[in-house]
Design a protein around this motif. Structure first.
Motif, PDB file in Angstrom:
ATOM      1  N   LEU A  46      26.636 -11.284 -17.519  1.00 15.29           N
ATOM      2  CA  LEU A  46      27.462 -12.460 -17.248  1.00 15.29           C
ATOM      3  C   LEU A  46      27.437 -13.388 -18.448  1.00 15.29           C
ATOM      4  N   GLN A  47      28.631 -13.738 -18.943  1.00 11.26           N
ATOM      5  CA  GLN A  47      28.752 -14.729 -20.012  1.00 11.26           C
ATOM      6  C   GLN A  47      29.426 -15.973 -19.425  1.00 11.26           C
ATOM      7  N   THR A  48      28.911 -17.145 -19.791  1.00 12.12           N
ATOM      8  CA  THR A  48      29.488 -18.383 -19.272  1.00 12.12           C
ATOM      9  C   THR A  48      29.589 -19.444 -20.362  1.00 12.12           C
ATOM     10  N   ARG A  49      30.560 -20.311 -20.204  1.00  7.86           N
ATOM     11  CA  ARG A  49      30.710 -21.500 -21.055  1.00  7.86           C
ATOM     12  C   ARG A  49      31.364 -22.594 -20.219  1.00  7.86           C
ATOM     13  N   VAL A  50      31.020 -23.849 -20.519  1.00 11.53           N
ATOM     14  CA  VAL A  50      31.721 -24.978 -19.936  1.00 11.53           C
ATOM     15  C   VAL A  50      32.308 -25.777 -21.100  1.00 11.53           C
ATOM     16  N   ILE A  51      33.628 -25.900 -21.115  1.00  9.52           N
ATOM     17  CA  ILE A  51      34.338 -26.560 -22.205  1.00  9.52           C
ATOM     18  C   ILE A  51      34.845 -27.918 -21.715  1.00  9.52           C
ATOM     19  N   PRO A  52      34.357 -29.014 -22.314  1.00 11.29           N
ATOM     20  CA  PRO A  52      34.862 -30.332 -21.915  1.00 11.29           C
ATOM     21  C   PRO A  52      36.125 -30.708 -22.684  1.00 11.29           C
ATOM     22  N   CYS A  53      36.977 -31.456 -22.052  1.00 12.80           N
ATOM     23  CA  CYS A  53      38.200 -31.953 -22.693  1.00 12.80           C
ATOM     24  C   CYS A  53      38.388 -33.400 -22.262  1.00 12.80           C
ATOM     25  N   LEU A  54      38.436 -34.314 -23.224  1.00 15.48           N
ATOM     26  CA  LEU A  54      38.557 -35.741 -22.941  1.00 15.48           C
ATOM     27  C   LEU A  54      40.026 -36.142 -22.961  1.00 15.48           C
ATOM     28  N   VAL A  55      40.500 -36.700 -21.848  1.00 15.69           N
ATOM     29  CA  VAL A  55      41.910 -37.061 -21.713  1.00 15.69           C
ATOM     30  C   VAL A  55      42.035 -38.564 -21.474  1.00 15.69           C
TER      31      VAL A  55
END
Length: 198
Positions: free
Chosen positions: A122-131
């Protein structure tokens, strides 16, 4: 000419037409399946953790049906300070969300999972994006909601459509993440599993 190596089975675990369109940009064959996962935040769960937990649950929910595949799943949770903004599900909730968000910065946390159901990797990432949202009048909010009906989008924000007009600026490492599928991270994950994109 070098033969391309494509993993025999790729499954996008999502019912979102926008995630499907995003994955099509990589020009690799894939199937679509909808995981049956209840989406809610646990008590005291931070937004990043909610998004990651749900993305993982979606992947594992499909693993039994696809025992020899790379299963791609994602989930997105918006946060205004410490307040989680999930899918509004109806007009009234969407109005409340957009009223809260106007003129403010909201972080969209998009979790991505790639599960190799054959090897259990299992590969995971959490990508934040500021709006940053524009100041909006009640009339503008109503006009947007009537036309777009973004009731199944985190934070009532459908940036792939008319929702882009609500936004003053976007900051993040992958602009695709806001729409729902962080393609830059996904290319890395698929490459690690032997899928050659180029």
């Amino acid at each position: 000419m070098k033969n391309r190596t494509i993993y025999p089975r790729l499954v996008l675990g999502s019912s979102s037409i926008y995630r499907r369109e995003q994955l099509q940009r990589l020009q690799i064959p894939f199937e679509i399946a909808s995981p049956n996962v209840e989406e809610f935040a646990l008590p005291d769960e931070i937004p990043e953790a909610t998004a990651l937990r749900l993305a993982k649950e979606k992947a594992y929910a499909l693993a039994k049906s696809f025992p020899d595949a790379l299963i791609i799943t994602a989930d997105q949770v918006a946060a205004l300070g410490t307040v989680q903004l999930g899918k509004p599900l109806n007009h009234e909730n969407a109005v409340q969300q957009l009223q809260m968000m106007q003129g403010k910065e909201v972080v969209f946390h998009t979790a991505l999972c790639v599960l190799n159901s054959y090897t259990a990797r299992l590969q995971t990432r959490v990508i934040p994006c500021l709006v940053k949202y524009r100041e909006l009048s009640a009339k503008q909010i109503e006009h947007y909601l009537v036309r777009e009906q973004p009731y199944h989008c985190a934070g009532s924000a459908k940036a792939e459509g008319l929702g882009i007009a609500l936004i003053a600026s976007i900051t993040g490492e992958d602009p695709n993440a806001l729409i729902g599928l962080p393609l830059i991270a996904l290319v890395d994950m698929l490459t690690a599993e032997g899928v050659e994109i180029l």
